[in-house]
Design a protein around this motif. Structure first.
Motif, mmCIF file in Angstrom:
data_model
loop_
_atom_site.group_PDB
_atom_site.id
_atom_site.type_symbol
_atom_site.label_atom_id
_atom_site.label_comp_id
_atom_site.label_asym_id
_atom_site.label_seq_id
_atom_site.Cartn_x
_atom_site.Cartn_y
_atom_site.Cartn_z
ATOM 1 N N SER A 1 14.468 38.652 -53.431
ATOM 2 C CA SER A 1 13.097 38.127 -53.517
ATOM 3 C C SER A 1 13.057 36.653 -53.145
ATOM 4 N N ARG A 2 14.029 35.899 -53.631
ATOM 5 C CA ARG A 2 14.080 34.474 -53.308
ATOM 6 C C ARG A 2 14.283 34.269 -51.808
ATOM 7 N N ALA A 3 15.264 34.945 -51.236
ATOM 8 C CA ALA A 3 15.576 34.758 -49.822
ATOM 9 C C ALA A 3 14.459 35.272 -48.927
ATOM 10 N N ALA A 4 13.797 36.351 -49.342
ATOM 11 C CA ALA A 4 12.692 36.881 -48.540
ATOM 12 C C ALA A 4 11.529 35.891 -48.503
ATOM 13 N N TYR A 5 11.264 35.249 -49.626
ATOM 14 C CA TYR A 5 10.204 34.235 -49.648
ATOM 15 C C TYR A 5 10.596 33.043 -48.784
ATOM 16 N N LEU A 6 11.835 32.608 -48.908
ATOM 17 C CA LEU A 6 12.322 31.505 -48.083
ATOM 18 C C LEU A 6 12.150 31.843 -46.597
ATOM 19 N N GLY A 7 12.447 33.089 -46.225
ATOM 20 C CA GLY A 7 12.378 33.499 -44.833
ATOM 21 C C GLY A 7 10.975 33.644 -44.289
ATOM 22 N N GLY A 8 9.961 33.658 -45.170
ATOM 23 C CA GLY A 8 8.597 33.703 -44.677
ATOM 24 C C GLY A 8 7.644 34.615 -45.407
ATOM 25 N N CYS A 9 8.141 35.495 -46.283
ATOM 26 C CA CYS A 9 7.232 36.379 -47.016
ATOM 27 C C CYS A 9 6.263 35.560 -47.863
ATOM 28 N N ALA A 10 5.057 36.092 -48.019
ATOM 29 C CA ALA A 10 4.008 35.353 -48.717
ATOM 30 C C ALA A 10 4.054 35.549 -50.220
ATOM 31 N N ALA A 11 4.635 36.657 -50.683
ATOM 32 C CA ALA A 11 4.628 36.957 -52.115
ATOM 33 C C ALA A 11 5.645 38.057 -52.382
ATOM 34 N N THR A 12 5.872 38.342 -53.665
ATOM 35 C CA THR A 12 6.792 39.395 -54.073
ATOM 36 C C THR A 12 6.132 40.233 -55.164
ATOM 37 N N SER A 13 6.599 41.467 -55.310
ATOM 38 C CA SER A 13 6.170 42.293 -56.434
ATOM 39 C C SER A 13 7.051 42.043 -57.663
ATOM 40 N N ASN A 14 8.153 41.305 -57.484
ATOM 41 C CA ASN A 14 9.170 41.090 -58.509
ATOM 42 C C ASN A 14 8.698 39.985 -59.466
ATOM 43 N N VAL A 15 8.246 40.372 -60.632
ATOM 44 C CA VAL A 15 7.647 39.423 -61.564
ATOM 45 C C VAL A 15 8.672 38.429 -62.096
ATOM 46 N N LEU A 16 9.897 38.879 -62.367
ATOM 47 C CA LEU A 16 10.921 37.960 -62.859
ATOM 48 C C LEU A 16 11.252 36.910 -61.792
ATOM 49 N N ALA A 17 11.321 37.334 -60.532
ATOM 50 C CA ALA A 17 11.543 36.369 -59.450
ATOM 51 C C ALA A 17 10.375 35.392 -59.361
ATOM 52 N N ARG B 1 29.949 15.240 -54.094
ATOM 53 C CA ARG B 1 31.061 14.316 -53.920
ATOM 54 C C ARG B 1 31.843 14.240 -55.224
ATOM 55 N N SER B 2 33.144 14.518 -55.109
ATOM 56 C CA SER B 2 34.043 14.506 -56.276
ATOM 57 C C SER B 2 33.508 15.368 -57.408
ATOM 58 N N GLY B 3 32.939 16.500 -57.042
ATOM 59 C CA GLY B 3 32.444 17.457 -58.027
ATOM 60 C C GLY B 3 31.067 17.165 -58.569
ATOM 61 N N LYS B 4 30.461 16.042 -58.175
ATOM 62 C CA LYS B 4 29.141 15.667 -58.663
ATOM 63 C C LYS B 4 28.104 15.849 -57.566
ATOM 64 N N VAL B 5 26.978 16.435 -57.919
ATOM 65 C CA VAL B 5 25.911 16.673 -56.954
ATOM 66 C C VAL B 5 25.266 15.352 -56.581
ATOM 67 N N VAL B 6 25.220 15.070 -55.277
ATOM 68 C CA VAL B 6 24.620 13.827 -54.798
ATOM 69 C C VAL B 6 23.314 14.089 -54.057
ATOM 70 N N ARG B 7 23.007 15.348 -53.826
ATOM 71 C CA ARG B 7 21.741 15.683 -53.167
ATOM 72 C C ARG B 7 21.260 17.019 -53.702
ATOM 73 N N ASP B 8 20.227 16.994 -54.515
ATOM 74 C CA ASP B 8 19.661 18.240 -55.020
ATOM 75 C C ASP B 8 18.878 18.937 -53.907
ATOM 76 N N CYS B 9 18.786 20.230 -54.023
ATOM 77 C CA CYS B 9 18.066 21.014 -53.023
ATOM 78 C C CYS B 9 16.561 20.773 -53.157
ATOM 79 N N GLU B 10 15.860 20.946 -52.055
ATOM 80 C CA GLU B 10 14.408 20.824 -52.075
ATOM 81 C C GLU B 10 13.795 22.006 -52.815
ATOM 82 N N SER B 11 12.493 21.982 -52.950
ATOM 83 C CA SER B 11 11.797 23.113 -53.557
ATOM 84 C C SER B 11 11.821 24.292 -52.587
ATOM 85 N N LEU B 12 11.651 25.485 -53.139
ATOM 86 C CA LEU B 12 11.647 26.690 -52.293
ATOM 87 C C LEU B 12 10.531 26.648 -51.243
#
Length: 491
Positions: free
Chosen positions: A183-199, A428-439
């Motif tokens: 569900s996450r990857a399908a939305y990222l790829g372009g889907c407009a919505a999901t039926s998966n309520v937990l997602a 870097r050295s196990g510490k996140v230096v760049r968080d991911c953007e929003s979906l």
């Protein structure tokens, strides 16, 4: 709490293959556990016989690294594993080392939603070889599947054009975790919505849905079923009309839709889930328009994919919304991306980097040595070529790229072209230096990235091969290493 932690509520250091841990003990026992190494995660062929791939899953990777540790329970489990002689598989001293282990790796990656191609590293890991090795299986698991589904979604959404695509695949997905990741990857790829309520809850994806055939079948007649649903959900009426006779179902939906209008609500749509979708949608559209319900959308489902959607559009189908389930979340008809994780370089006792090459009888399986980066070149019309080069050389020496599988195919790139490197620092050295953007930002990147490539590369059938090559000096070094490995003792 981040997304993968919300799902599993535990560190996932044991999300690995046993041989990663047996190799780790080997590195530790031989005194090589701190030896610096570089690994690359990449794939060898675009999925679905297509011309591109969408990189996905990095947010999961970042979260996995943030949470990485061996818990007391993990160590107790490993202590109970036995070798073929019945003795413990892992020594107490090694397990104590794991219990104290803190990741000190660097990770560079292409941002999620980036268009990528075969042989290009999606993720590069640098650090103590023991730690790099322990990350292999999990990183492949987290990146491979989501990249596959994001690519399938992008293809389906491209076929649908401006029509929204809804992801309906949870019930057919590969388990709970597969359903959420899909569900996450399908939305990222372009889907407009999901039926998966937990997602929807975990990833803030819009959720859409209506009723099933069982709702209609639970009543004595279809009209009564639609009337009761309209009474219960007047602001969410998409009626499934093919339980008995589809066009009669449309007529019943129209009757209830007109009643809804009188009460101040509007029927949202009707859904077709079987039969000749092109013919039925055309007939349904005519009935709806004649009744003055021109704003009512026709939604279609029924094992759709990019090929079927393209065909239906060519037949003049009047479908406005596409519900895609099974063939999206199962990545029909390619079950895996085939990503791999290969050693590119390792430091010797003098601290010098030694490039490493994995040889194969198949050219496609021979790895590229070095500490690799990808540089994308653009002209005024968009992306025109990618160069894989070795960062052990400060800058690419040559402007020529050589096809990894066919050295006769070469391309000269002008120094005047705009260029950007795709791998960016994430850890870097196990510490996140760049968080991911929003979906939503990742989702927007997919469309922006795809727009940079010629339509011949994006087409579904017999796409043009986008030029991706090794920088010429890297190609020549790799060739020399192959020859040296195959002929170590000159005649």
């Amino acid at each position: 709490m981040s997304k993968i932690s919300q799902i599993y509520q535990t560190p996932l250091a044991l999300l690995t293959d046993l041989y990663q841990l047996t190799m780790a003990q080997g590195y530790w026992k031989s005194g090589r556990s701190e030896q610096e190494a570089v690994f690359h995660l990449f794939f060898r062929k675009n999925p679905f016989q297509g011309g591109f791939t969408i990189a996905a899953g990095l947010e999961y990777v970042v979260d996995y690294i943030k949470q990485f540790r061996f818990t007391d329970c993990d160590v107790d489990f490993l202590a109970g594993l036995q070798g073929n002689d019945g003795a413990p598989l892992f020594s107490k001293e090694f397990l104590a080392h794991l219990s104290r282990l803190e990741l000190r790796c660097d990770l560079d990656a292409v941002p999620e939603g980036t268009v990528v191609f075969p042989h290009e590293p999606l993720v590069r890991v640098k650090g103590p070889v023991l730690q790099c090795q322990l990350l292999e299986t999990a990183l492949l698991n987290l990146v491979n599947y989501q990249s596959l589904i994001a690519t399938k979604s992008a293809r389906i959404c491209a076929a649908a054009g401006s029509d929204p695509v809804l992801e309906f695949g949870l019930r057919r997905a590969q388990g709970i975790d597969g359903g959420l990741a899909a569900s996450r990857a399908a939305y990222l790829g372009g889907c407009a919505a999901t039926s998966n309520v937990l997602a929807g809850k975990l990833f803030s994806i819009p959720v859409k849905g209506t009723h099933a055939h069982s709702w209609v079948m639970s009543f004595d007649d279809e009209l009564a079923a639609f009337e009761e649903y309209a009474d219960a959900m007047p602001n969410n009426c998409v009626f499934l009309v093919d339980t008995y006779d589809t066009l009669d179902g449309v007529r019943n939906a129209i009757q209830v839709g007109l009643q809804l209008r009188k009460s101040g609500h509007e029927m949202v749509g009707i859904r077709l889930d079987s039969g000749d979708l092109a013919y039925l949608s055309i007939e349904a559209r005519q009935l709806l328009d004649e009744a003055g319900l021109t704003n009512v959308a026709i939604v279609a489902s029924n094992d759709l994919d990019e090929g079927i959607i393209t065909s239906l559009k060519a037949q003049g189908a009047t479908i406005a919304v596409w519900g895609v389930g099974t063939k999206l979340v199962t990545a029909y008809d390619q079950p895996a991306l085939g990503g791999v994780y290969k050693l590119g370089a390792i430091q010797n006792e003098s601290g010098e980097w030694e490039r490493k090459l994995k040889l194969s009888e198949q050219a496609i399986k021979t790895s590229t040595p070095g500490i690799l980066q990808v540089r994308r070149f653009f002209n005024s019309e968009g992306a025109i070529a990618d160069m894989i080069y070795d960062e052990l050389n400060p800058q690419p020496v040559s402007d020529i790229v050589v096809d990894p599988l066919d050295p006769t195919r070469r391309r000269l790139l002008s120094r005047d072209l705009r260029a950007e490197d795709l791998l960016i620092p994430v850890v870097r050295s196990g510490k996140v230096v760049r968080d991911c953007e929003s979906l939503p930002e990742m989702r927007e990147r997919v469309q922006q990235q795809l727009s940079q490539f010629h339509t011949s590369i994006r087409r579904h059938t017999a796409p043009h091969q986008y030029p991706v090559g090794l920088e010429q000096e890297l190609h020549e070094f790799k060739t020399a290493e192959i020859l040296r490995a195959r002929h170590p003792h000159p005649m």
